[in-house]
Design a protein around this motif. Structure first.
Motif, PDB file in Angstrom:
ATOM      1  N   UNK A   1       0.982  -1.003   0.030  1.00  0.00           N
ATOM      2  CA  UNK A   1      -0.011   0.072   0.034  1.00  0.00           C
ATOM      3  C   UNK A   1       0.816   1.179   0.073  1.00  0.00           C
ATOM      4  N   UNK A   2       0.810   2.201  -0.865  1.00  0.00           N
ATOM      5  CA  UNK A   2       1.684   3.111  -1.073  1.00  0.00           C
ATOM      6  C   UNK A   2       0.644   4.581  -1.284  1.00  0.00           C
ATOM      7  N   UNK A   3       1.502   5.681  -1.090  1.00  0.00           N
ATOM      8  CA  UNK A   3       0.993   6.943  -1.378  1.00  0.00           C
ATOM      9  C   UNK A   3       1.445   7.489  -2.694  1.00  0.00           C
ATOM     10  N   UNK A   4       0.357   7.420  -3.629  1.00  0.00           N
ATOM     11  CA  UNK A   4       1.004   7.548  -4.792  1.00  0.00           C
ATOM     12  C   UNK A   4       1.670   8.940  -4.951  1.00  0.00           C
ATOM     13  N   UNK A   5       1.095   9.965  -4.659  1.00  0.00           N
ATOM     14  CA  UNK A   5       1.694  11.294  -4.771  1.00  0.00           C
ATOM     15  C   UNK A   5       3.184  11.352  -4.219  1.00  0.00           C
ATOM     16  N   UNK A   6       3.273  10.802  -2.884  1.00  0.00           N
ATOM     17  CA  UNK A   6       4.742  10.973  -2.093  1.00  0.00           C
ATOM     18  C   UNK A   6       5.429   9.899  -3.138  1.00  0.00           C
ATOM     19  N   UNK A   7       5.236   8.801  -3.800  1.00  0.00           N
ATOM     20  CA  UNK A   7       5.943   8.090  -4.444  1.00  0.00           C
ATOM     21  C   UNK A   7       6.228   8.667  -5.624  1.00  0.00           C
ATOM     22  N   UNK A   8       5.566   9.366  -6.446  1.00  0.00           N
ATOM     23  CA  UNK A   8       5.844  10.111  -7.619  1.00  0.00           C
ATOM     24  C   UNK A   8       6.820  11.218  -7.159  1.00  0.00           C
ATOM     25  N   UNK A   9       6.662  11.909  -6.225  1.00  0.00           N
ATOM     26  CA  UNK A   9       7.379  13.023  -5.878  1.00  0.00           C
ATOM     27  C   UNK A   9       8.922  12.217  -5.586  1.00  0.00           C
ATOM     28  N   UNK A  10       8.947  11.204  -5.049  1.00  0.00           N
ATOM     29  CA  UNK A  10      10.323  10.526  -4.793  1.00  0.00           C
ATOM     30  C   UNK A  10      11.054  10.272  -5.954  1.00  0.00           C
ATOM     31  N   UNK A  11      10.524   9.865  -7.012  1.00  0.00           N
ATOM     32  CA  UNK A  11      10.964   9.353  -8.352  1.00  0.00           C
ATOM     33  C   UNK A  11      11.264  10.636  -8.963  1.00  0.00           C
ATOM     34  N   UNK A  12      10.542  11.642  -8.920  1.00  0.00           N
ATOM     35  CA  UNK A  12      11.211  12.930  -9.724  1.00  0.00           C
ATOM     36  C   UNK A  12      12.197  13.269  -9.020  1.00  0.00           C
ATOM     37  N   UNK A  13      12.464  13.211  -7.702  1.00  0.00           N
ATOM     38  CA  UNK A  13      13.526  13.771  -6.964  1.00  0.00           C
ATOM     39  C   UNK A  13      14.948  12.909  -7.182  1.00  0.00           C
ATOM     40  N   UNK A  14      14.454  11.505  -7.530  1.00  0.00           N
ATOM     41  CA  UNK A  14      15.432  10.570  -7.821  1.00  0.00           C
ATOM     42  C   UNK A  14      16.232  10.669  -9.308  1.00  0.00           C
ATOM     43  N   UNK A  15      15.280  11.637  -9.928  1.00  0.00           N
ATOM     44  CA  UNK A  15      15.731  11.823 -11.482  1.00  0.00           C
ATOM     45  C   UNK A  15      14.977  11.410 -12.751  1.00  0.00           C
ATOM     46  N   UNK A  16      13.887  10.622 -12.169  1.00  0.00           N
ATOM     47  CA  UNK A  16      12.813  10.020 -13.132  1.00  0.00           C
ATOM     48  C   UNK A  16      12.158  11.013 -13.957  1.00  0.00           C
ATOM     49  N   UNK A  17      11.979  10.962 -15.279  1.00  0.00           N
ATOM     50  CA  UNK A  17      11.329  11.765 -16.001  1.00  0.00           C
ATOM     51  C   UNK A  17       9.885  11.329 -16.243  1.00  0.00           C
ATOM     52  N   UNK A  18       8.903  12.035 -15.758  1.00  0.00           N
ATOM     53  CA  UNK A  18       7.464  11.757 -15.924  1.00  0.00           C
ATOM     54  C   UNK A  18       7.018  12.143 -17.232  1.00  0.00           C
ATOM     55  N   UNK A  19       6.451  10.966 -18.189  1.00  0.00           N
ATOM     56  CA  UNK A  19       6.267  10.934 -19.396  1.00  0.00           C
ATOM     57  C   UNK A  19       4.706  10.540 -19.696  1.00  0.00           C
ATOM     58  N   UNK A  20       4.422  10.726 -20.709  1.00  0.00           N
ATOM     59  CA  UNK A  20       2.768   9.954 -21.243  1.00  0.00           C
ATOM     60  C   UNK A  20       3.168   8.606 -21.394  1.00  0.00           C
TER      61      UNK A  20
ATOM     62  N   UNK B   1      -1.239   7.647 -14.699  1.00  0.00           N
ATOM     63  CA  UNK B   1      -2.489   7.743 -15.386  1.00  0.00           C
ATOM     64  C   UNK B   1      -3.622   7.184 -14.512  1.00  0.00           C
ATOM     65  N   UNK B   2      -3.875   8.070 -13.827  1.00  0.00           N
ATOM     66  CA  UNK B   2      -5.126   7.938 -12.595  1.00  0.00           C
ATOM     67  C   UNK B   2      -4.486   7.093 -11.419  1.00  0.00           C
ATOM     68  N   UNK B   3      -4.993   5.909 -11.201  1.00  0.00           N
ATOM     69  CA  UNK B   3      -4.432   5.182 -10.154  1.00  0.00           C
ATOM     70  C   UNK B   3      -3.444   4.157 -10.538  1.00  0.00           C
ATOM     71  N   UNK B   4      -2.878   4.312 -11.853  1.00  0.00           N
ATOM     72  CA  UNK B   4      -1.921   3.215 -12.328  1.00  0.00           C
ATOM     73  C   UNK B   4      -0.500   4.064 -12.661  1.00  0.00           C
ATOM     74  N   UNK B   5       0.284   3.572 -11.696  1.00  0.00           N
ATOM     75  CA  UNK B   5       2.152   3.914 -12.063  1.00  0.00           C
ATOM     76  C   UNK B   5       2.618   2.963 -12.912  1.00  0.00           C
ATOM     77  N   UNK B   6       3.358   3.582 -13.685  1.00  0.00           N
ATOM     78  CA  UNK B   6       4.300   2.848 -14.641  1.00  0.00           C
ATOM     79  C   UNK B   6       5.507   3.294 -14.557  1.00  0.00           C
ATOM     80  N   UNK B   7       6.621   2.316 -14.521  1.00  0.00           N
ATOM     81  CA  UNK B   7       8.046   2.907 -14.298  1.00  0.00           C
ATOM     82  C   UNK B   7       8.884   1.912 -14.824  1.00  0.00           C
ATOM     83  N   UNK B   8      10.094   2.547 -15.539  1.00  0.00           N
ATOM     84  CA  UNK B   8      10.997   1.601 -16.075  1.00  0.00           C
ATOM     85  C   UNK B   8      12.390   1.929 -15.502  1.00  0.00           C
ATOM     86  N   UNK B   9      12.672   1.143 -14.417  1.00  0.00           N
ATOM     87  CA  UNK B   9      13.879   1.624 -13.510  1.00  0.00           C
ATOM     88  C   UNK B   9      15.388   1.298 -14.602  1.00  0.00           C
ATOM     89  N   UNK B  10      16.153   2.128 -14.065  1.00  0.00           N
ATOM     90  CA  UNK B  10      17.638   1.975 -14.833  1.00  0.00           C
ATOM     91  C   UNK B  10      18.253   0.751 -14.716  1.00  0.00           C
TER      92      UNK B  10
END
Length: 192
Positions: free
Chosen positions: A151-170, A181-190
């Motif tokens: 169970x995660x806080x989506x906004x907190x996780x997205x903020x953490x990823x952006x701070x780590x250097x992830x680029x938010x894209x469509x 996209x809504x309640x779905x997070x998609x990530x491609x870790x390096x």
């Protein structure tokens, strides 16, 4: 993988002497060999030792060539990583090549998040090894694991990823990118 040839190497008294010197930590161990024999000896050492191995070559092209040769000996699925050099000057106002950055992150991740029975083989050049990396504590703080059912806080996780250097894209198509996209997070870790 050419395991029968690596097994044959282990029966050589010269190789076992080399392995024993490396295991004993007797300082610098010098090996003279033709170019083709170097990758064979490194693959043999790495396959018999249960420790991470870092090989430093004189130049980036030598590191790339050695990495390709090592895959021939240990197989494409082996934990062989190339710690690439960033081909920019330290204070240039351009972004480094994303593939080189991702290769460096994969190598650091393999060393930092080592699991029992897994020992990475890192190949790098002098120039790449001399370039600054993220401090170990900062790298550890930026690393996290998500599991099915968490169970995660989506906004907190997205903020953490952006701070780590992830680029938010469509659309997520390259390492280091993420999408929400809504309640779905998609990530491609390096590190993949």
């Amino acid at each position: 993988m050419l395991n029968p040839l690596l097994t044959l190497l282990e029966s050589s008294t010269e190789f076992t002497g080399l392995r024993d010197k490396v295991t004993a930590g007797e300082g610098t161990v010098e090996v003279t060999s033709i170019d083709a024999g170097i990758s064979y000896a490194i693959a043999g050492l790495w396959s018999t030792l249960d420790v991470p191995v870092v090989v430093v070559t004189p130049a980036a092209d030598t590191a790339r060539r050695l990495t390709d040769q090592l895959y021939t000996w240990v197989g494409d699925d082996a934990e062989v990583y190339q710690f690439s050099e960033l081909e920019i000057l330290p204070y240039e106002r351009i972004s480094p090549d994303s593939q080189a950055v991702n290769a460096r992150i994969r190598a650091l991740d393999a060393l930092h998040n080592r699991r029992p029975g897994e020992s990475p083989l890192i190949v790098t050049s002098i120039a790449a090894a001399s370039q600054m990396v993220t401090p170990a504590a900062a790298f550890a703080n930026a690393t996290h694991l998500l599991s099915v059912g968490d169970v995660i806080a989506m906004d907190t996780l997205v903020d953490r990823w952006v701070a780590m250097g992830y680029e938010m894209k469509a659309a997520v198509e390259a390492p280091g990118s993420a999408s929400r996209r809504g309640g779905i997070l998609d990530v491609y870790p390096p590190s993949l």
